[in-house]
Design a protein around this motif. Structure first.
Motif, PDB file in Angstrom:
ATOM      1  N   ILE A 148      12.937  12.140  -2.002  1.00 32.15           N
ATOM      2  CA  ILE A 148      12.372  13.510  -2.497  1.00 32.15           C
ATOM      3  C   ILE A 148      12.105  13.335  -4.078  1.00 32.15           C
ATOM      4  N   LYS A 149      10.968  13.415  -4.376  1.00 29.37           N
ATOM      5  CA  LYS A 149      10.700  12.893  -5.912  1.00 29.37           C
ATOM      6  C   LYS A 149      10.943  13.883  -7.040  1.00 29.37           C
ATOM      7  N   THR A 150      10.723  15.201  -6.570  1.00 27.17           N
ATOM      8  CA  THR A 150      11.121  16.320  -7.450  1.00 27.17           C
ATOM      9  C   THR A 150      10.969  17.579  -6.893  1.00 27.17           C
ATOM     10  N   THR A 181      10.954   5.998   3.623  1.00 25.97           N
ATOM     11  CA  THR A 181       9.534   6.729   3.466  1.00 25.97           C
ATOM     12  C   THR A 181       9.624   7.795   2.359  1.00 25.97           C
ATOM     13  N   ASN A 182       8.307   8.012   2.149  1.00 27.66           N
ATOM     14  CA  ASN A 182       8.210   9.245   1.072  1.00 27.66           C
ATOM     15  C   ASN A 182       7.989  10.497   1.827  1.00 27.66           C
ATOM     16  N   GLY A 183       7.922  10.608   2.973  1.00 32.44           N
ATOM     17  CA  GLY A 183       8.161  11.848   3.761  1.00 32.44           C
ATOM     18  C   GLY A 183       6.701  12.324   3.987  1.00 32.44           C
ATOM     19  N   GLY A 192       1.029  -1.047  -0.094  1.00 35.59           N
ATOM     20  CA  GLY A 192       0.009  -0.183   0.274  1.00 35.59           C
ATOM     21  C   GLY A 192       0.784   1.088   0.057  1.00 35.59           C
ATOM     22  N   CYS A 193       0.456   2.250  -0.836  1.00 32.57           N
ATOM     23  CA  CYS A 193       0.957   3.370  -0.822  1.00 32.57           C
ATOM     24  C   CYS A 193       0.141   4.742  -0.891  1.00 32.57           C
ATOM     25  N   ASN A 194       0.375   5.881  -0.665  1.00 38.46           N
ATOM     26  CA  ASN A 194      -0.580   6.927  -0.682  1.00 38.46           C
ATOM     27  C   ASN A 194      -0.076   7.817  -1.844  1.00 38.46           C
ATOM     28  N   PHE A 195       1.269   7.287  -2.346  1.00 36.72           N
ATOM     29  CA  PHE A 195       1.812   8.015  -3.799  1.00 36.72           C
ATOM     30  C   PHE A 195       1.346   7.102  -4.935  1.00 36.72           C
ATOM     31  N   ARG A 196       1.414   7.679  -6.042  1.00 36.98           N
ATOM     32  CA  ARG A 196       1.407   6.813  -7.364  1.00 36.98           C
ATOM     33  C   ARG A 196       2.773   7.375  -8.406  1.00 36.98           C
ATOM     34  N   CYS A 197       3.865   7.088  -7.884  1.00 33.07           N
ATOM     35  CA  CYS A 197       4.803   7.560  -8.895  1.00 33.07           C
ATOM     36  C   CYS A 197       4.803   6.725  -9.989  1.00 33.07           C
ATOM     37  N   PRO A 198       5.031   7.343 -11.062  1.00 32.38           N
ATOM     38  CA  PRO A 198       5.095   6.706 -12.427  1.00 32.38           C
ATOM     39  C   PRO A 198       6.145   5.553 -12.525  1.00 32.38           C
ATOM     40  N   TYR A 199       7.018   5.978 -11.987  1.00 31.02           N
ATOM     41  CA  TYR A 199       8.302   4.961 -12.107  1.00 31.02           C
ATOM     42  C   TYR A 199       8.554   3.959 -11.231  1.00 31.02           C
ATOM     43  N   CYS A 200       7.386   3.635 -10.383  1.00 26.39           N
ATOM     44  CA  CYS A 200       7.282   2.760  -9.224  1.00 26.39           C
ATOM     45  C   CYS A 200       7.620   1.504  -9.609  1.00 26.39           C
ATOM     46  N   TYR A 201       8.564   0.773  -8.989  1.00 28.06           N
ATOM     47  CA  TYR A 201       9.119  -0.554  -9.957  1.00 28.06           C
ATOM     48  C   TYR A 201       8.273  -1.705  -9.191  1.00 28.06           C
ATOM     49  N   SER A 257      10.917  -1.335   3.947  1.00 21.68           N
ATOM     50  CA  SER A 257      10.613  -0.603   2.617  1.00 21.68           C
ATOM     51  C   SER A 257       9.212  -0.633   2.379  1.00 21.68           C
ATOM     52  N   GLY A 258       8.708  -0.181   1.062  1.00 24.66           N
ATOM     53  CA  GLY A 258       7.374  -0.474   0.804  1.00 24.66           C
ATOM     54  C   GLY A 258       6.987  -0.338  -0.503  1.00 24.66           C
ATOM     55  N   GLY A 259       5.865   0.209  -1.097  1.00 21.29           N
ATOM     56  CA  GLY A 259       4.869   0.772  -0.302  1.00 21.29           C
ATOM     57  C   GLY A 259       5.356   2.103   0.474  1.00 21.29           C
ATOM     58  N   GLU A 260       4.558   2.546   1.317  1.00 18.59           N
ATOM     59  CA  GLU A 260       4.871   3.398   2.399  1.00 18.59           C
ATOM     60  C   GLU A 260       4.527   2.650   3.734  1.00 18.59           C
ATOM     61  N   GLU A 292      14.111   2.612  -3.218  1.00 19.58           N
ATOM     62  CA  GLU A 292      13.220   3.447  -3.544  1.00 19.58           C
ATOM     63  C   GLU A 292      12.400   2.966  -4.839  1.00 19.58           C
ATOM     64  N   GLY A 293      11.211   2.670  -4.552  1.00 21.52           N
ATOM     65  CA  GLY A 293      10.341   2.200  -5.578  1.00 21.52           C
ATOM     66  C   GLY A 293      10.643   0.772  -5.755  1.00 21.52           C
ATOM     67  N   ASN A 294      11.674   0.174  -4.851  1.00 30.48           N
ATOM     68  CA  ASN A 294      12.005  -1.292  -4.596  1.00 30.48           C
ATOM     69  C   ASN A 294      12.334  -2.249  -6.228  1.00 30.48           C
ATOM     70  N   LEU A 350       2.804  -4.148  -5.241  1.00 29.75           N
ATOM     71  CA  LEU A 350       2.743  -3.577  -3.784  1.00 29.75           C
ATOM     72  C   LEU A 350       1.789  -2.420  -3.576  1.00 29.75           C
ATOM     73  N   VAL A 351       1.687  -1.488  -4.435  1.00 29.54           N
ATOM     74  CA  VAL A 351       0.908  -0.215  -4.344  1.00 29.54           C
ATOM     75  C   VAL A 351      -0.117  -0.593  -4.659  1.00 29.54           C
ATOM     76  N   GLU A 352      -0.570  -1.203  -5.883  1.00 25.23           N
ATOM     77  CA  GLU A 352      -1.984  -1.482  -6.245  1.00 25.23           C
ATOM     78  C   GLU A 352      -3.012  -2.645  -5.988  1.00 25.23           C
TER      79      GLU A 352
HETATM   80  S1  SF4 Z   1       8.041   4.582  -5.602  1.00 22.87           S
HETATM   81 FE1  SF4 Z   1       7.506   4.615  -3.392  1.00 22.87          FE
HETATM   82  S2  SF4 Z   1       6.447   6.229  -2.907  1.00 22.87           S
HETATM   83 FE2  SF4 Z   1       6.258   6.149  -5.160  1.00 22.87          FE
HETATM   84  S3  SF4 Z   1       4.367   4.718  -5.456  1.00 22.87           S
HETATM   85 FE3  SF4 Z   1       6.273   3.320  -5.454  1.00 22.87          FE
HETATM   86  S4  SF4 Z   1       6.209   2.882  -3.231  1.00 22.87           S
HETATM   87 FE4  SF4 Z   1       5.093   4.305  -3.304  1.00 22.87          FE
END
Ligand code: SF4
Length: 242
Positions: free
Chosen positions: A119-121, A99-101, A26-35, A70-73, A236-238, A39-41
């Motif tokens: 720090i995403k950008t 953490t994504n902070g 689970g994550c409260n972000f949706r980083c396009p590059y998340c690997y 790590s995560g997710g968040e 980061e993004g695992n 885990l997120v969705e």
């Molecule tokens: S990269 Fe990290 S913060 Fe971003 S969606 Fe994936 S787990 Fe969440």
């Protein structure tokens, strides 16, 4: 507390220590590059309970020196995570938290030895990384609060940015170094690796050259930030798979 991934041994995730690596879902972000989009969705079935992990770690005392979460968040698990961290600390193992902070109120309560914050950008570009329901102004203030806490705490830390072409430019790096983390002890620029990404269209995106990343690192160094390029791996993004 439940986990969705568990790597029993890693030599690269906790600086200078033999560690185990855990992933929350689970994550409260949706980083396009998340690997790890799974885990997120789509995380649905927990693979390991906190109790199982602690039982395993007890048997590893003397061999495993640290646990990386790590995560997710991870901080989305709030008290459950804090309790789990305390149990690990009771085993005399160190804890590193990724953490994504976005949850400074819980970050401040986490009894950890090392914090790695993404720090995403530039802050004004965060909407590209956020779940649409998140409030940008509120999130910007939480990100700043987490950064301030980390820099002023006595906890070892690193900040890091995955440098994705289009999402992170040279001027974003300069903005981060100047406005967000001036005088930070450690800042890593992680190379983007196109592979399985949350936004599948990034799978064909050509990363910046390593020379370009080194140029960006120089910008930070000229601003007195110990900045390094990390081209091999990142939690980061695992990029880990389990
Ligand atoms: S990269 Fe990290 S913060 Fe971003 S969606 Fe994936 S787990 Fe969440």
């Amino acid at each position: 507390m439940v986990f969705y991934g568990f790597q029993k041994t890693t030599l690269i995730d906790y600086p200078g220590a033999i560690a185990s690596l855990l992933f929350t879902g689970g994550c409260n972000f949706r980083c396009p590059y998340c690997y790890n989009p799974e885990l997120v969705e789509t995380h649905t079935v927990a693979q390991y309970s906190g109790e199982e992990i602690i039982t395993h770690l007890k048997k590893q005392k003397g061999k495993i020196e640290a646990v990386c979460i790590s995560g997710g968040e991870p901080l989305l698990y709030r008290e459950g995570l804090l309790d789990f961290i305390n149990e690990v600390k009771n085993l005399n193992m160190k804890v590193k938290l990724d953490t994504n902070g976005s949850l400074p109120e819980w970050l401040k309560k986490a009894n950890v030895d090392y914090i790695a914050m993404d720090i995403k950008t530039s802050l004004q570009k965060y909407p590209q990384f956020l779940n649409p329901c998140e409030n940008l102004t509120e999130m910007m203030s939480k990100i700043r609060e987490s950064i301030d806490y980390i820099i002023n705490s006595n906890i070892d830390y690193e900040f890091r940015t995955t440098v994705v072409p289009g999402l992170v430019t040279e001027s974003d790096i300069e903005y981060i170094a100047t406005n967000l983390i001036p005088n930070a002890k450690k800042y890593y620029l992680n190379q983007f690796r196109p592979q399985i990404t949350l936004d599948e269209s990034l799978g064909n995106l050509r990363p910046y050259s390593n020379d370009k990343l080194q140029e960006m690192a120089e910008i930070c160094k000229n601003l007195n930030i110990d900045c390094r390029v990390r081209s091999g791996y990142s939690t980061e993004g695992n990029q880990h798979k389990f």
